[in-house]
Design an enzyme around this catalytic site. Structure first.
Site, short mmCIF file in Angstrom:
data_model
loop_
_atom_site.label_atom_id
_atom_site.label_comp_id
_atom_site.label_asym_id
_atom_site.label_seq_id
_atom_site.Cartn_x
_atom_site.Cartn_y
_atom_site.Cartn_z
N ALA A 113 -10.84 -14.07 -4.53
CA ALA A 113 -10.79 -13.95 -6.00
C ALA A 113 -9.37 -14.01 -6.56
O ALA A 113 -9.15 -14.52 -7.64
CB ALA A 113 -11.44 -12.64 -6.43
N HIS A 114 -8.38 -13.51 -5.79
CA HIS A 114 -7.07 -13.34 -6.41
C HIS A 114 -6.27 -14.63 -6.57
O HIS A 114 -5.19 -14.62 -7.15
CB HIS A 114 -6.25 -12.27 -5.67
CG HIS A 114 -5.68 -12.69 -4.35
ND1 HIS A 114 -4.37 -13.04 -4.20
CD2 HIS A 114 -6.24 -12.80 -3.14
CE1 HIS A 114 -4.15 -13.33 -2.92
NE2 HIS A 114 -5.27 -13.19 -2.25
N ASN B 65 -2.33 -24.85 1.27
CA ASN B 65 -1.69 -23.89 0.38
C ASN B 65 -0.21 -24.18 0.13
O ASN B 65 0.35 -23.74 -0.86
CB ASN B 65 -1.86 -22.47 0.92
CG ASN B 65 -1.57 -22.38 2.39
OD1 ASN B 65 -2.22 -23.04 3.19
ND2 ASN B 65 -0.59 -21.58 2.76
N GLN C 58 -7.67 -22.18 -1.76
CA GLN C 58 -6.79 -22.74 -2.81
C GLN C 58 -7.53 -23.71 -3.72
O GLN C 58 -6.99 -24.13 -4.73
CB GLN C 58 -5.57 -23.43 -2.18
CG GLN C 58 -4.64 -22.49 -1.45
CD GLN C 58 -3.87 -21.54 -2.39
OE1 GLN C 58 -3.92 -21.65 -3.61
NE2 GLN C 58 -3.18 -20.57 -1.80
N GLY D 87 -9.73 -13.76 1.51
CA GLY D 87 -9.70 -14.98 2.31
C GLY D 87 -9.43 -14.73 3.79
O GLY D 87 -10.03 -15.37 4.65
N THR E 8 -19.83 -0.49 2.41
CA THR E 8 -20.33 -0.36 1.04
C THR E 8 -19.69 -1.40 0.13
O THR E 8 -18.47 -1.52 0.07
CB THR E 8 -19.99 1.06 0.51
OG1 THR E 8 -20.54 2.00 1.43
CG2 THR E 8 -20.56 1.29 -0.88
N CYS F 267 2.01 -15.15 3.50
CA CYS F 267 1.75 -14.40 4.73
C CYS F 267 2.86 -14.65 5.75
O CYS F 267 3.02 -13.90 6.70
CB CYS F 267 0.41 -14.78 5.33
SG CYS F 267 -0.90 -14.54 4.15
C1 PLP Z 1 -5.38 -21.33 2.27
C2 PLP Z 1 -5.43 -19.84 2.32
N1 PLP Z 1 -6.34 -19.23 3.10
C3 PLP Z 1 -6.44 -17.90 3.18
C4 PLP Z 1 -5.60 -17.08 2.46
C5 PLP Z 1 -5.74 -15.59 2.58
O1 PLP Z 1 -6.41 -15.04 1.48
P1 PLP Z 1 -6.27 -13.48 1.14
O2 PLP Z 1 -4.90 -13.28 0.59
O3 PLP Z 1 -7.35 -13.25 0.10
O4 PLP Z 1 -6.52 -12.72 2.37
C6 PLP Z 1 -4.62 -17.65 1.65
C7 PLP Z 1 -3.67 -16.80 0.91
O5 PLP Z 1 -2.48 -17.08 0.86
C8 PLP Z 1 -4.54 -19.06 1.57
O6 PLP Z 1 -3.62 -19.67 0.81
#
Ligand code: PLP
Length: 388
Positions: free
Chosen positions: A210-211, A161, A189, A74, A247, A334
């Protein structure tokens, strides 16, 4: 451990692990290689790309085919969308130079950070306000767009989120179409929780990862409406039309595709999660009537709950929860580790007490009723212990 932190990351589905392992064992080589082994990998990658596009409601055929770029997740998709589309606007704007970029004041740090990078390049970044429930003001966007001499891009997330609050993307898309400005949405999300139809949504670009949907970490995608291109933010090879060189990893893409397929076939996933989330909120509220559910008046994702317990400190809560084998968070992973108040709740103009005592609970498709029962007991006990 009761895991109620699925918005930070979700445990991978064992069937997805199986797919990744099998794909790795099948030994797909570099999809860019000219030899037969490379061609076999390329064919598999393109099959997975098509299937992923279809599941997201994107077009795969003919002149109107949409583009899916595989990324590392993301954060990269959001960076590529903002930086890549903004750079594209400069390249195609008859020397008008950097224009105005509009983001909401509740975006994920990966959008906020990319927007800050754009402002260092000379773009003007406009922050859009949200109401007390955390819903972006379409009216404010309309006014700002009308005043803007050179609007180039709007980025508003599908759902937040931290609160799960769903944003009025269809209305924003109509506005952007009428004003001829590109619209990106961070659907990280949303995808895997609620149905998605890229074609119907009316956005130009959409990020996902994906996660957050029981897939592997380290892979995601950026969907681009047919005909739209982005300037690259990485340079090197010609993979993915040189818009995202590097790749491609067939096994990770296969894992993501399978996770999406499982989510799409799990018809009562949203209902299951929202029923448990609502019960969790109700039972906690019965025990702690001062509790506030942030964003409650708005439409929310089925699995997210942002709760405030006035009088307690969220960091103390987190520590106590961990000691009680309960994994929750105070907001974006984050930004965790910092004790700064949540910018999302601040943008909602909630009182200090509410912001200070807020925690985020996020369920997954595997969360059980027994876990909810236990979570209620543990959360109530922690709050009772922390209250002055
Ligand atoms: C709304 C949102 N955008 C972007 C991300 C970032 O995604 P990634 O962890 O795959 O970099 C997150 C992850 O917490 C998210 O909640």
């Amino acid at each position: 451990m009761i895991y109620l932190d699925h918005n930070s990351t979700s445990p991978i589905d064992p069937r997805v692990v199986e797919t990744i392992t099998t794909t790795l064992k099948e030994g797909y080589l570099n999809p860019a290689s000219q030899h037969r082994a490379g061609q076999r990998a390329r064919k598999q990658l393109e099959t997975l790309r098509n299937s992923t596009l279809k599941m997201l409601g994107a077009q795969t055929q003919g002149m109107s085919a949409d583009t899916l770029l595989f990324t590392s997740g993301g954060t990269e998709s959001n960076n590529l969308a903002l930086l890549g589309l903004a750079a594209q606007s400069v390249a195609s704007s008859d020397n008008k130079g950097p224009g105005e970029v509009f983001i909401s004041s509740i975006e994920h740090p990966s959008v906020v950070g990319a927007a800050q990078a754009l402002s260092r390049q000379g773009f003007v970044v406009v922050n859009l306000p949200v109401d007390q429930n955390g819903v972006v003001s379409v009216e404010a966007l309309g006014q700002r767009l009308a005043q803007s001499a050179h609007p180039v891009l709007v980025s508003v997330m599908m759902a937040n989120n931290e609160t799960g609050v769903i944003q009025p993307i269809r209305e924003i898309a109509d506005l952007c179409k009428n004003t001829d400005v590109l619209l990106h949405t961070d659907a990280v999300q949303w995808v895997g929780k609620l149905p998605i139809d890229f074609g119907q949504l009316g956005v130009d670009a959409m990020s996902f990862t994906a996660h957050k949907l029981q897939g592997p970490r380290g892979v995601g995608g950026l969907l681009l409406r047919h005909g739209l291109t982005v300037e690259p933010i990485l340079f090197g090879g010609f993979q993915q039309m040189a818009m995202r060189p590097g790749t491609e990893d067939v096994a990770l893409v296969a894992g993501m595709e399978h996770a999406l397929r499982i989510a799409n076939e799990d018809n009562d996933r949203a209902a299951r999660m929202s029923q448990r989330r609502d019960r969790l909120e109700k039972e906690l509220f019965d025990l702690q009537p001062n509790m506030v559910i942030n964003g409650q008046q708005a439409a929310r994702l089925p699995h997210t709950s942002n709760l405030s317990f006035p009088g307690i400190d969220r960091q103390a809560f987190l520590l106590a929860a961990d000691m009680n084998d309960l994994a929750v968070s105070t907001g974006s992973a984050c930004a965790s580790g910092s004790s700064e108040p949540s910018p999302v709740l601040m943008a909602m103009k909630l009182s200090d007490d509410i912001v200070r005592g807020s925690i985020r609970l996020s369920l997954g498709p595997t969360t059980t009723d027994a876990e909810i029962d236990q979570a209620v007991i543990r959360i109530n006990r922690i709050v009772e212990n922390l209250l002055p």
